[in-house]
Design an enzyme around this catalytic site. Structure first.
Site, PDB file in Angstrom:
ATOM      1  N   CYS A  43       3.782  -0.941 -12.576  1.00  0.00           N
ATOM      2  CA  CYS A  43       4.149   0.202 -13.419  1.00  0.00           C
ATOM      3  C   CYS A  43       5.355  -0.190 -14.255  1.00  0.00           C
ATOM      4  O   CYS A  43       6.303   0.576 -14.379  1.00  0.00           O
ATOM      5  CB  CYS A  43       4.404   1.454 -12.589  1.00  0.00           C
ATOM      6  N   GLY A  50       0.519   5.079  -0.342  1.00  0.00           N
ATOM      7  CA  GLY A  50      -0.902   5.269  -0.048  1.00  0.00           C
ATOM      8  C   GLY A  50      -1.709   6.023  -1.092  1.00  0.00           C
ATOM      9  O   GLY A  50      -2.849   6.394  -0.837  1.00  0.00           O
ATOM     10  N   SER A  51      -1.135   6.215  -2.287  1.00  0.00           N
ATOM     11  CA  SER A  51      -1.896   6.931  -3.333  1.00  0.00           C
ATOM     12  C   SER A  51      -3.225   6.227  -3.592  1.00  0.00           C
ATOM     13  O   SER A  51      -4.286   6.870  -3.645  1.00  0.00           O
ATOM     14  CB  SER A  51      -1.117   6.976  -4.646  1.00  0.00           C
ATOM     15  N   LYS A  52      -3.151   4.915  -3.759  1.00  0.00           N
ATOM     16  CA  LYS A  52      -4.372   4.185  -4.124  1.00  0.00           C
ATOM     17  C   LYS A  52      -5.228   3.878  -2.899  1.00  0.00           C
ATOM     18  O   LYS A  52      -6.448   3.795  -3.006  1.00  0.00           O
ATOM     19  CB  LYS A  52      -4.004   2.921  -4.914  1.00  0.00           C
ATOM     20  N   ASP A 106       4.596  -9.148   5.671  1.00  0.00           N
ATOM     21  CA  ASP A 106       4.969  -9.610   4.339  1.00  0.00           C
ATOM     22  C   ASP A 106       3.661 -10.013   3.640  1.00  0.00           C
ATOM     23  O   ASP A 106       2.960 -10.923   4.095  1.00  0.00           O
ATOM     24  CB  ASP A 106       5.915 -10.805   4.496  1.00  0.00           C
ATOM     25  N   ALA A 161       0.768  -1.247   0.000  1.00  0.00           N
ATOM     26  CA  ALA A 161       0.000   0.000   0.000  1.00  0.00           C
ATOM     27  C   ALA A 161       0.801   1.300   0.000  1.00  0.00           C
ATOM     28  O   ALA A 161       0.280   2.336  -0.414  1.00  0.00           O
ATOM     29  CB  ALA A 161      -0.947   0.007   1.201  1.00  0.00           C
ATOM     30  N   ASP A 180      -1.068  -3.973  -5.918  1.00  0.00           N
ATOM     31  CA  ASP A 180      -0.295  -3.011  -6.719  1.00  0.00           C
ATOM     32  C   ASP A 180       1.169  -3.347  -6.445  1.00  0.00           C
ATOM     33  O   ASP A 180       1.794  -2.779  -5.553  1.00  0.00           O
ATOM     34  CB  ASP A 180      -0.661  -1.581  -6.276  1.00  0.00           C
TER      35      ASP A 180
HETATM   36  N1  SAM Z   1       0.040   1.061  -3.959  1.00  0.00           N
HETATM   37  C1  SAM Z   1       1.056   2.075  -3.652  1.00  0.00           C
HETATM   38  C2  SAM Z   1       0.507   3.445  -4.000  1.00  0.00           C
HETATM   39  O1  SAM Z   1      -0.323   3.545  -4.934  1.00  0.00           O
HETATM   40  O2  SAM Z   1       0.890   4.413  -3.358  1.00  0.00           O
HETATM   41  C3  SAM Z   1       2.352   1.797  -4.372  1.00  0.00           C
HETATM   42  C4  SAM Z   1       2.878   0.433  -4.080  1.00  0.00           C
HETATM   43  S1  SAM Z   1       4.509   0.165  -4.656  1.00  0.00           S
HETATM   44  C5  SAM Z   1       4.239  -0.152  -6.325  1.00  0.00           C
HETATM   45  C6  SAM Z   1       4.821  -1.427  -4.010  1.00  0.00           C
HETATM   46  C7  SAM Z   1       4.967  -1.462  -2.497  1.00  0.00           C
HETATM   47  O3  SAM Z   1       5.046  -2.833  -2.107  1.00  0.00           O
HETATM   48  C8  SAM Z   1       6.232  -0.800  -1.964  1.00  0.00           C
HETATM   49  O4  SAM Z   1       5.886   0.132  -0.980  1.00  0.00           O
HETATM   50  C9  SAM Z   1       7.027  -1.947  -1.332  1.00  0.00           C
HETATM   51  O5  SAM Z   1       7.739  -1.577  -0.175  1.00  0.00           O
HETATM   52  C10 SAM Z   1       5.911  -2.917  -0.998  1.00  0.00           C
HETATM   53  N2  SAM Z   1       6.332  -4.340  -0.872  1.00  0.00           N
HETATM   54  C11 SAM Z   1       7.414  -4.948  -1.377  1.00  0.00           C
HETATM   55  N3  SAM Z   1       7.416  -6.250  -1.027  1.00  0.00           N
HETATM   56  C12 SAM Z   1       6.310  -6.461  -0.283  1.00  0.00           C
HETATM   57  C13 SAM Z   1       5.774  -7.581   0.392  1.00  0.00           C
HETATM   58  N4  SAM Z   1       6.383  -8.778   0.352  1.00  0.00           N
HETATM   59  N5  SAM Z   1       4.633  -7.431   1.072  1.00  0.00           N
HETATM   60  C14 SAM Z   1       3.998  -6.240   1.131  1.00  0.00           C
HETATM   61  N6  SAM Z   1       4.454  -5.132   0.505  1.00  0.00           N
HETATM   62  C15 SAM Z   1       5.607  -5.241  -0.191  1.00  0.00           C
END
Ligand code: SAM
Length: 319
Positions: A246, A127-129, A174, A124, A192
């Site tokens: 993305c 937090g944009s989404k 996780d 998350a 996402d």
């Molecule tokens: N959805 C967010 C937004 O719109 O603001 C952007 C998410 S970004 C693409 C992916 C996020 O997943 C990052 O903050 C990263 O730290 C997190 N991440 C990476 N591995 C993860 C895991 N195993 N479990 C949960 N989150 C994870």
């Protein structure tokens, strides 16, 4: 603004080679052309705190030029990068606007969200989404926003507070483990996923592409498969999962979905389309033959002058 030639030289060579190997030269050129220009700023009006007409009036009084987009009432696209100016506005301080790329606003709009639902945002931060979904749900219902990285969790919590998204609770786990612990719990799940970020490569931001390496793509793809499986476990039968990245390559997009469809028979794809948003059926003929035909329902947003490259796939767990 740079030339395509400059983009070819500056972006990682393996990435440029991949682009022209996997897609048509026309797409390769379009992707490099987009990377060569700075992305104009865009914002989402936070309808929990303001409305689009009030924000438009304010932008005009600051002398900022912008346009609306046909597929979202809350999105405004500025004529150039204007972040510094937008961040100095009172509306920004008050959480009435959120600076967000246009492509990033698409995934929540593809989920059939409604007030009162119980939603999981598996990856998350920042937090944009999450905050966009809280607005779409009019702050009614519940959103669990999960983030594994503790520093990014803090940023997420800050943004949730600033945007007044009162239905959101956060979790620091996780994401690959969440599904097993909360099986068949949520009405909808947003995955996402962390990705190699190719859709955001811009020459004016070398940071956006500096750490890209081919092994990163494979590492991300493995993690994405586990996160998506976890999201599907967590959603109720009949509920929806939106998978998004993305990035441009097929290993983190089509291949992740194809592997999932092979592994489980309780999932179907639904059309990921938004009225007013033109998406290219971008894969080459060869690619299309390689993937299950259901993948035509997924959405590929190619990097363009106004939009980052994105991939969105809407799934439903069969009831
Ligand atoms: N959805 C967010 C937004 O719109 O603001 C952007 C998410 S970004 C693409 C992916 C996020 O997943 C990052 O903050 C990263 O730290 C997190 N991440 C990476 N591995 C993860 C895991 N195993 N479990 C949960 N989150 C994870």
């Amino acid at each position: 603004m740079y030339s395509i030639g400059e983009a070819r030289k500056r972006l990682p060579q393996d990435y440029v080679d991949y682009l022209y190997r996997a897609f048509t030269p026309k797409f390769g050129d379009a992707v490099l052309q987009a990377a060569a220009r700075p992305l104009p700023s865009s914002l989402r009006v936070n309808t929990l705190k303001s409305d689009v007409h009030a924000v438009m009036a304010s932008l005009r009084s600051c002398g900022l030029k912008f346009q609306r987009v046909p597929w979202s009432k809350e999105a405004l696209l500025l004529d150039a990068p204007r972040e510094k100016c937008l961040r100095s506005m009172a509306e920004y301080d008050r959480g009435q606007i959120y600076l967000q790329s246009l492509s990033s606003m698409v995934p929540p709009l593809l989920l059939p969200l409604a007030p009162g639902q119980n939603i999981l945002d598996l990856c998350a931060a920042p937090g944009s989404k999450t905050t966009q979904m809280a607005s779409l749900m009019q702050n009614q219902g519940s959103i669990t926003a999960n983030e594994v990285d503790i520093l990014r969790l803090e940023r997420l919590q800050y943004n949730i507070g600033k945007q007044g998204s009162t239905i959101v609770g956060t979790m620091n786990m996780d994401g690959t483990k969440v599904g097993r612990l909360s099986e068949n719990t949520f009405d909808a799940v947003l995955v996402d996923a962390p990705c190699s970020g190719e859709g955001r490569f811009r020459l004016d931001e070398p940071k956006s592409y500096r750490s890209w390496r081919p092994p990163l793509v494979q590492k991300m793809a493995r993690l994405q498969k586990r996160l998506l499986a976890s999201g599907l476990d967590a959603v109720k039968p009949g509920g929806h999962v939106l998978y998004s990245t993305c990035t441009v390559n097929t290993a983190e997009n089509e291949a992740v979905i194809a592997a999932l469809l092979k592994a489980r028979d309780d999932v179907e794809l639904l059309p990921a389309r938004l009225t007013g948003l033109k998406v290219t059926a971008g894969l080459t003929q060869t690619d299309e033959e390689r993937w299950p035909s259901a993948l035509k329902l997924a959405m590929r947003i190619w990097p363009t002058p106004n939009m980052e490259g994105f991939f969105c796939c809407l799934l439903r767990k069969r009831a």
